[in-house]
Design a protein around this motif. Sequence first.
Motif, PDB file in Angstrom:
ATOM      1  N   ALA A 116       0.734  -1.166   0.071  1.00  0.00           N
ATOM      2  CA  ALA A 116      -0.067  -0.070  -0.026  1.00  0.00           C
ATOM      3  C   ALA A 116       0.920   1.123   0.143  1.00  0.00           C
ATOM      4  O   ALA A 116       1.961   1.057   0.251  1.00  0.00           O
ATOM      5  CB  ALA A 116      -1.029  -0.089   1.300  1.00  0.00           C
ATOM      6  N   GLY A 117       0.367   2.319  -0.361  1.00  0.00           N
ATOM      7  CA  GLY A 117       0.970   3.496  -0.523  1.00  0.00           C
ATOM      8  C   GLY A 117       0.470   4.677   0.635  1.00  0.00           C
ATOM      9  O   GLY A 117       0.169   4.037   1.347  1.00  0.00           O
ATOM     10  N   HIS A 118       0.711   5.962  -0.087  1.00  0.00           N
ATOM     11  CA  HIS A 118       0.242   6.880   0.977  1.00  0.00           C
ATOM     12  C   HIS A 118      -1.263   6.981   1.169  1.00  0.00           C
ATOM     13  O   HIS A 118      -1.678   7.311   2.389  1.00  0.00           O
ATOM     14  CB  HIS A 118       1.028   8.362   0.723  1.00  0.00           C
ATOM     15  CG  HIS A 118       0.970   9.402   1.583  1.00  0.00           C
ATOM     16  ND1 HIS A 118       1.961   9.451   2.737  1.00  0.00           N
ATOM     17  CD2 HIS A 118       0.181  10.433   1.675  1.00  0.00           C
ATOM     18  CE1 HIS A 118       1.600  10.503   3.243  1.00  0.00           C
ATOM     19  NE2 HIS A 118       0.592  11.101   3.035  1.00  0.00           N
ATOM     20  N   ARG A 119      -1.812   6.961   0.359  1.00  0.00           N
ATOM     21  CA  ARG A 119      -3.348   7.290   0.204  1.00  0.00           C
ATOM     22  C   ARG A 119      -3.882   5.860   0.617  1.00  0.00           C
ATOM     23  O   ARG A 119      -3.728   4.672   0.399  1.00  0.00           O
ATOM     24  CB  ARG A 119      -3.794   7.386  -1.215  1.00  0.00           C
ATOM     25  CG  ARG A 119      -5.208   7.375  -1.438  1.00  0.00           C
ATOM     26  CD  ARG A 119      -5.695   7.346  -2.653  1.00  0.00           C
ATOM     27  NE  ARG A 119      -5.184   5.999  -3.382  1.00  0.00           N
ATOM     28  CZ  ARG A 119      -5.689   5.677  -4.458  1.00  0.00           C
ATOM     29  NH1 ARG A 119      -6.535   6.185  -5.101  1.00  0.00           N
ATOM     30  NH2 ARG A 119      -5.438   4.540  -4.904  1.00  0.00           N
TER      31      ARG A 119
ATOM     32  N   GLY B  99     -15.836   2.048   0.972  1.00  0.00           N
ATOM     33  CA  GLY B  99     -16.620   2.976   0.333  1.00  0.00           C
ATOM     34  C   GLY B  99     -15.838   4.493  -0.219  1.00  0.00           C
ATOM     35  O   GLY B  99     -16.624   4.973  -1.023  1.00  0.00           O
ATOM     36  N   GLU B 100     -14.694   4.700  -0.045  1.00  0.00           N
ATOM     37  CA  GLU B 100     -13.933   5.556  -0.178  1.00  0.00           C
ATOM     38  C   GLU B 100     -13.450   5.686  -1.981  1.00  0.00           C
ATOM     39  O   GLU B 100     -13.093   4.629  -2.123  1.00  0.00           O
ATOM     40  CB  GLU B 100     -12.607   5.903   0.727  1.00  0.00           C
ATOM     41  CG  GLU B 100     -13.271   6.548   1.784  1.00  0.00           C
ATOM     42  CD  GLU B 100     -12.172   7.120   2.859  1.00  0.00           C
ATOM     43  OE1 GLU B 100     -12.325   7.840   3.580  1.00  0.00           O
ATOM     44  OE2 GLU B 100     -11.089   6.460   2.527  1.00  0.00           O
ATOM     45  N   THR B 101     -13.257   6.910  -2.388  1.00  0.00           N
ATOM     46  CA  THR B 101     -13.115   7.122  -3.604  1.00  0.00           C
ATOM     47  C   THR B 101     -11.887   8.007  -4.049  1.00  0.00           C
ATOM     48  O   THR B 101     -11.862   8.683  -4.923  1.00  0.00           O
ATOM     49  CB  THR B 101     -14.213   7.357  -4.634  1.00  0.00           C
ATOM     50  OG1 THR B 101     -15.050   8.236  -4.164  1.00  0.00           O
ATOM     51  CG2 THR B 101     -15.236   5.926  -4.708  1.00  0.00           C
TER      52      THR B 101
ATOM     53  N   GLY C  19       1.881   2.817  -3.816  1.00  0.00           N
ATOM     54  CA  GLY C  19       0.724   1.758  -3.779  1.00  0.00           C
ATOM     55  C   GLY C  19      -0.048   1.706  -5.054  1.00  0.00           C
ATOM     56  O   GLY C  19       0.585   2.010  -6.111  1.00  0.00           O
ATOM     57  N   SER C  20      -1.316   0.988  -4.972  1.00  0.00           N
ATOM     58  CA  SER C  20      -2.074   0.594  -5.747  1.00  0.00           C
ATOM     59  C   SER C  20      -3.313   0.841  -5.455  1.00  0.00           C
ATOM     60  O   SER C  20      -3.697   0.717  -4.161  1.00  0.00           O
ATOM     61  CB  SER C  20      -1.607  -0.625  -6.638  1.00  0.00           C
ATOM     62  OG  SER C  20      -2.025  -1.690  -5.701  1.00  0.00           O
ATOM     63  N   ASP C  21      -4.607   1.166  -6.365  1.00  0.00           N
ATOM     64  CA  ASP C  21      -5.948   0.974  -5.891  1.00  0.00           C
ATOM     65  C   ASP C  21      -6.111  -0.317  -4.813  1.00  0.00           C
ATOM     66  O   ASP C  21      -6.828  -0.038  -3.953  1.00  0.00           O
ATOM     67  CB  ASP C  21      -6.823   0.940  -6.949  1.00  0.00           C
ATOM     68  CG  ASP C  21      -6.854   2.406  -7.613  1.00  0.00           C
ATOM     69  OD1 ASP C  21      -6.302   3.435  -7.124  1.00  0.00           O
ATOM     70  OD2 ASP C  21      -7.380   2.474  -8.809  1.00  0.00           O
ATOM     71  N   GLU C  22      -5.759  -1.338  -5.401  1.00  0.00           N
ATOM     72  CA  GLU C  22      -6.139  -2.762  -5.096  1.00  0.00           C
ATOM     73  C   GLU C  22      -5.472  -2.955  -3.442  1.00  0.00           C
ATOM     74  O   GLU C  22      -6.100  -3.160  -2.437  1.00  0.00           O
ATOM     75  CB  GLU C  22      -5.570  -3.897  -5.657  1.00  0.00           C
ATOM     76  CG  GLU C  22      -5.790  -5.104  -5.078  1.00  0.00           C
ATOM     77  CD  GLU C  22      -5.085  -6.394  -5.888  1.00  0.00           C
ATOM     78  OE1 GLU C  22      -5.554  -7.502  -5.645  1.00  0.00           O
ATOM     79  OE2 GLU C  22      -4.548  -6.116  -6.971  1.00  0.00           O
TER      80      GLU C  22
END
Length: 285
Positions: free
Chosen positions: A239-242, A247-249, A260-263
């Motif tokens: 995972a990254g910083h975000r 439910g968050e987008t 990171g990545s979305d996944e």
Amino acid sequence: MTTYSQNNLTGERQGTLLVPDTLNEWGIVVLGGSSGRVDVQRASLFANLGITALALRWFGGEGQTPGICEVPLETFVSAIDELRQRGCKHIAFVGTCKGAEAALLVAARDDRVEMVIAISPTSVVWGNIGPGHDGIAWPERSSWTWKNEPLAFVPADPSWVKECKDGLVSYRGLFEHCLTRFASSIPAATIPVEQIAAKIVLIAGGSDALWQSEAFARSILQQRQMFGRDAELVYDADAGHRLLLPGETTPRSKLHAHGGSDEADARLGRSAWAVIVDALGLERK
């Protein structure tokens, strides 16, 4: 799902207040990072649990500093006052990046804070991002003040050469460089997490490209343990910083690399949400 009313606050306390129709005794202050976002989306996740949630604007608003430059920590204390006046018996903070920095600093000074959720945190105070009330961003100053006195900080090196990741600037190398070059400033700038009576949940990704949040989180954990206190670390190597809570987008920054990545960011978010809800003593919805 719990329904809630939404009110915009102006004046001394700015932001958006979400008040559930069915309340529990928790109130939470929701702090964004250096984007300045008033994170109503994240606040709504907590409001859906019956928590009175204040998505706070703490810089860039009317009468506030334009940037994160000598922001009074009293701004966050005032947010606690707001929630207490509305009947909240238990106070939590959730903050990301610079918001996590603020949350930890406030919890070390105000024992009304019972829980801190520090996402992509730092273990030390850093200098300003953007201008202060005077409109000046350089020479560098502290991000924070307390009782009108600036807090000690680790300075930035203006000679640092920018690094890029995926076509965006990655600032992780800057923070790593500054911790080495200005090592003598670290003791005074270290956030006194051993003084925090609140429960602490740390959330970090191992691929954070903005700064080394995993190392910072582990430093906080170690510092707490040295003084007989604990903290809980939720970690994902990819995972990254975000962080993406269920439910968050939240979009990626278009200015700097998050890693990171979305996944992976969503996977860490699911793990973190389970820990957060359990720490609050609530049931997931």
